[in-house]
Design an enzyme around this catalytic site. Structure first.
Site, mmCIF file in Angstrom:
data_model
loop_
_atom_site.group_PDB
_atom_site.id
_atom_site.type_symbol
_atom_site.label_atom_id
_atom_site.label_comp_id
_atom_site.label_asym_id
_atom_site.label_seq_id
_atom_site.Cartn_x
_atom_site.Cartn_y
_atom_site.Cartn_z
ATOM 1 N N PRO A 25 29.341 30.288 -31.626
ATOM 2 C CA PRO A 25 30.343 30.898 -31.086
ATOM 3 C C PRO A 25 30.219 32.422 -30.499
ATOM 4 O O PRO A 25 29.397 33.126 -31.007
ATOM 5 C CB PRO A 25 31.355 31.185 -32.372
ATOM 6 C CG PRO A 25 30.991 30.310 -33.525
ATOM 7 C CD PRO A 25 29.482 29.936 -32.960
ATOM 8 N N CYS A 27 32.123 35.282 -28.170
ATOM 9 C CA CYS A 27 33.217 36.072 -27.620
ATOM 10 C C CYS A 27 32.832 36.229 -26.239
ATOM 11 O O CYS A 27 31.733 36.756 -25.823
ATOM 12 C CB CYS A 27 33.541 37.199 -28.282
ATOM 13 S SG CYS A 27 34.364 37.178 -29.783
ATOM 14 N N ALA A 59 35.404 32.891 -31.251
ATOM 15 C CA ALA A 59 36.171 33.200 -32.420
ATOM 16 C C ALA A 59 37.476 33.417 -31.671
ATOM 17 O O ALA A 59 37.866 34.258 -30.765
ATOM 18 C CB ALA A 59 35.851 34.795 -32.904
ATOM 19 N N GLN A 101 35.934 27.882 -33.279
ATOM 20 C CA GLN A 101 35.892 28.802 -34.398
ATOM 21 C C GLN A 101 37.356 29.724 -34.633
ATOM 22 O O GLN A 101 37.608 30.002 -33.377
ATOM 23 C CB GLN A 101 34.826 29.862 -34.166
ATOM 24 C CG GLN A 101 34.525 30.562 -35.486
ATOM 25 C CD GLN A 101 33.652 31.734 -35.169
ATOM 26 O OE1 GLN A 101 33.919 32.435 -34.215
ATOM 27 N NE2 GLN A 101 32.684 31.825 -36.090
ATOM 28 N N TYR A 188 34.871 40.778 -40.482
ATOM 29 C CA TYR A 188 36.252 40.412 -39.879
ATOM 30 C C TYR A 188 37.118 40.328 -41.136
ATOM 31 O O TYR A 188 36.517 40.023 -42.301
ATOM 32 C CB TYR A 188 36.335 39.307 -39.073
ATOM 33 C CG TYR A 188 35.673 39.729 -37.563
ATOM 34 C CD1 TYR A 188 35.879 41.026 -36.900
ATOM 35 C CD2 TYR A 188 34.419 39.130 -37.079
ATOM 36 C CE1 TYR A 188 35.247 41.316 -35.904
ATOM 37 C CE2 TYR A 188 33.598 39.586 -36.191
ATOM 38 C CZ TYR A 188 34.077 40.855 -35.313
ATOM 39 O OH TYR A 188 33.585 41.118 -34.222
ATOM 40 N N ARG A 236 31.649 29.902 -41.281
ATOM 41 C CA ARG A 236 30.583 30.918 -41.135
ATOM 42 C C ARG A 236 30.761 31.766 -42.097
ATOM 43 O O ARG A 236 31.727 32.622 -42.401
ATOM 44 C CB ARG A 236 30.656 31.383 -39.779
ATOM 45 C CG ARG A 236 29.549 32.379 -39.365
ATOM 46 C CD ARG A 236 29.518 32.912 -38.045
ATOM 47 N NE ARG A 236 28.365 31.862 -37.375
ATOM 48 C CZ ARG A 236 27.807 32.177 -36.217
ATOM 49 N NH1 ARG A 236 28.073 33.291 -35.511
ATOM 50 N NH2 ARG A 236 26.898 31.410 -35.834
ATOM 51 N N GLY A 342 22.776 31.039 -29.515
ATOM 52 C CA GLY A 342 23.810 31.860 -28.730
ATOM 53 C C GLY A 342 23.223 32.441 -27.497
ATOM 54 O O GLY A 342 23.357 31.776 -26.541
ATOM 55 N N ARG A 343 22.659 33.591 -27.595
ATOM 56 C CA ARG A 343 22.098 34.307 -26.306
ATOM 57 C C ARG A 343 21.179 33.336 -25.620
ATOM 58 O O ARG A 343 21.335 33.555 -24.190
ATOM 59 C CB ARG A 343 21.364 35.694 -26.722
ATOM 60 C CG ARG A 343 22.536 36.415 -27.144
ATOM 61 C CD ARG A 343 22.069 37.665 -27.752
ATOM 62 N NE ARG A 343 21.468 37.072 -29.300
ATOM 63 C CZ ARG A 343 21.128 38.110 -29.932
ATOM 64 N NH1 ARG A 343 21.165 39.386 -29.951
ATOM 65 N NH2 ARG A 343 20.594 37.739 -31.084
HETATM 66 C C1 FMN Z 1 28.400 37.977 -26.632
HETATM 67 C C2 FMN Z 1 28.125 37.451 -28.244
HETATM 68 C C3 FMN Z 1 29.598 37.247 -28.720
HETATM 69 C C4 FMN Z 1 29.466 36.733 -29.888
HETATM 70 N N1 FMN Z 1 30.692 36.180 -30.540
HETATM 71 C C5 FMN Z 1 30.697 35.698 -31.708
HETATM 72 C C6 FMN Z 1 31.729 34.949 -32.019
HETATM 73 O O1 FMN Z 1 32.855 34.746 -31.456
HETATM 74 N N2 FMN Z 1 31.785 34.560 -33.259
HETATM 75 C C7 FMN Z 1 30.869 34.417 -34.169
HETATM 76 O O2 FMN Z 1 30.666 33.995 -35.286
HETATM 77 N N3 FMN Z 1 29.679 35.261 -33.894
HETATM 78 C C8 FMN Z 1 29.746 35.633 -32.415
HETATM 79 N N4 FMN Z 1 28.400 36.315 -32.178
HETATM 80 C C9 FMN Z 1 27.103 36.023 -32.858
HETATM 81 C C10 FMN Z 1 26.579 34.569 -32.362
HETATM 82 O O3 FMN Z 1 27.503 33.592 -32.530
HETATM 83 C C11 FMN Z 1 25.219 34.492 -33.212
HETATM 84 O O4 FMN Z 1 25.410 34.207 -34.479
HETATM 85 C C12 FMN Z 1 24.117 35.574 -32.813
HETATM 86 O O5 FMN Z 1 24.383 36.003 -31.247
HETATM 87 C C13 FMN Z 1 22.712 35.353 -33.209
HETATM 88 O O6 FMN Z 1 22.458 34.121 -32.550
HETATM 89 P P1 FMN Z 1 21.449 34.252 -31.257
HETATM 90 O O7 FMN Z 1 20.189 35.057 -31.485
HETATM 91 O O8 FMN Z 1 21.067 32.771 -31.136
HETATM 92 O O9 FMN Z 1 22.150 34.943 -30.134
HETATM 93 C C14 FMN Z 1 28.270 36.651 -30.706
HETATM 94 C C15 FMN Z 1 27.218 37.264 -30.179
HETATM 95 C C16 FMN Z 1 27.132 37.584 -28.900
HETATM 96 C C17 FMN Z 1 25.969 38.129 -28.377
#
Ligand code: FMN
Length: 389
Positions: A25, A27, A59, A101, A188, A236, A342-343
């Site tokens: 997820p 945002c 989210a 989510q 949260y 989560r 994610g990223r």
């Molecule tokens: C831009 C951005 C937005 C995110 N939004 C959410 C979200 O909406 N819900 C959530 O549980 N985690 C959110 N995260 C955390 C990511 O889901 C993920 O757990 C985190 O980036 C680590 O994974 P990665 O290293 O593959 O990016 C967000 C992270 C980033 C960078």
């Protein structure tokens, strides 16, 4: 050669994911009135076109006050269902499974988007169309000195919020989502109730572990009852707060067992956030690790591994999982059942297809959509002839 686990389908209740890659997820802070729009369509469908098996929305707030920013998506009205529907249909059209989510930001609500500093909104922001709003938390204690002081939730407000989660689950099913995740991480609302750092209540929603888990478990029960029985439910967690006095991995194992008993199929293991900071992990002596350099690839995988082993529930690993063979190794070593990215999927929505190619299970680019695959295959031949990849 046998199929890599990353590309071995997995069935959860009635839903079969074509592979084990999930878009985590993310945002986008780009909605208006909680409505998903063209930006969300392009963000989510690019990753589905890239063949991630499971594609999570950001989210999505269950109530207006549960948004993080004015730009967060919501699911508190039917127009928001309609806004998500074409995105859901397009994800399914690409052969991926659409997932949502649902969340409530609690005392971390009412802030600017990250590119404006993630700072709490101020009264003067009303002049630019972004007034602050009333936030809610376990008590009136803010996250930190510069944060909004939330309103302590009454039992009536707690019950209203439990019902808002259930109503959002019903709407998510109406929109066509096939997987639903409850956001119980990152400081949260739900995690604020779980963590002893944030939850200083002295009624039945606070105190010992059972008291602090009560809100999370009531939300889970209400959502499980509202969400179709044949569809999988994820939760989560922040597996650790990252400080010695905070939520611990042992607490996460206890919680995961309770979640499993209430019909949660997958526990998604993230970390941190209760103090406002991003996900930090504790080192072996319980001290938080606070620099990016101290968050190496896969730093949260031990949490997914421990919860999987000791709570006997499927887990999703997340956090700086970048290399395809690393993702495959996590699965091969039985440390998690799914890999959330994610990223890296923001950086490269075709990460999944490139993983398939590099793991040797898509030699003819057949996994690409037909209208791309034949051309990508030609490209591969040209590159091979030129001695390049
Ligand atoms: C831009 C951005 C937005 C995110 N939004 C959410 C979200 O909406 N819900 C959530 O549980 N985690 C959110 N995260 C955390 C990511 O889901 C993920 O757990 C985190 O980036 C680590 O994974 P990665 O290293 O593959 O990016 C967000 C992270 C980033 C960078």
């Amino acid at each position: 050669m046998s199929m890599p686990l990353l590309f071995t389908p997995i069935t959860l209740r009635s839903v079969t994911l074509p592979n084990r890659v999930a878009l985590s997820p993310l945002c986008m802070y780009s909605a208006k009135d909680g409505l998903a729009n063209g930006f969300h369509f392009s963000h989510l469908t690019a990753v589905a076109r890239g063949r991630a098996g499971l594609v999570f929305t950001e989210a999505t707030a269950v109530a207006p006050e549960g948004r993080i920013t004015h730009g967060c998506c919501g699911l508190w009205n039917d127009a928001q269902v309609e806004a998500y529907r074409p995105i859901v249909d397009a994800i399914i059209g690409f052969g991926s499974v659409p997932a949502i989510q649902i969340a409530h930001a609690g005392r971390k609500a009412s802030v600017q988007p990250p590119w404006k500093g993630s700072t709490p909104l101020r009264a003067e922001d009303a002049a630019t169309g972004s007034p602050p709003w009333e936030c809610f938390g376990p008590t009136s204690e803010p996250v930190g000195p510069s944060w909004h002081a939330p309103t302590a939730m009454t039992e009536a407000k707690i019950q209203e919020t439990v019902q808002a989660f259930a109503a959002a689950a019903v709407r998510a099913a109406k929109a066509g989502f096939r997987v639903l995740e409850i956001h119980g991480a990152h400081g949260y609302l739900i995690q604020a109730f779980l963590s002893p750092i944030a939850n200083k209540r002295n009624d039945r929603y606070g105190g010992d572990l059972a008291g602090r888990m009560r809100f999370a478990l009531e939300v889970t029960e209400a959502v499980r009852a509202a969400w179709p029985a044949d569809l999988p439910l994820f939760f989560r967690i922040s597996a650790v707060d990252g400080t010695a006095e905070g939520w611990s991995l042992d607490d996460s194992v206890v919680l995961a067992k309770e979640l499993k008993a209430r019909g949660v199929d997958v526990v998604d293991c993230s970390a941190g956030g209760v103090s406002g900071a991003p996900a930090f992990r504790a080192n072996d002596s319980g001290q938080p690790l606070r620099t990016r350099a101290e968050r190496p690839p896969g730093f949260q995988v031990p949490y997914a591994e421990r919860v999987r082993r000791d709570a006997g529930v499927a887990t999703m690993a997340v956090g700086v999982i970048i290399a395809r063979d690393h993702a495959e190794a996590i699965l091969q070593e039985g440390r998690a059942d799914l890999i959330a990215v994610g990223r890296e999927l923001m950086y490269d929505p075709y990460w999944t297809l490139k993983a398939a190619e590099s793991l040797g299970c898509d030699p003819g680019n057949k996994m690409w959509p037909d209208n791309y695959g034949w051309a990508i295959q030609r490209r591969s031949e040209i590159m091979a002839a030129a001695g390049r990849r």
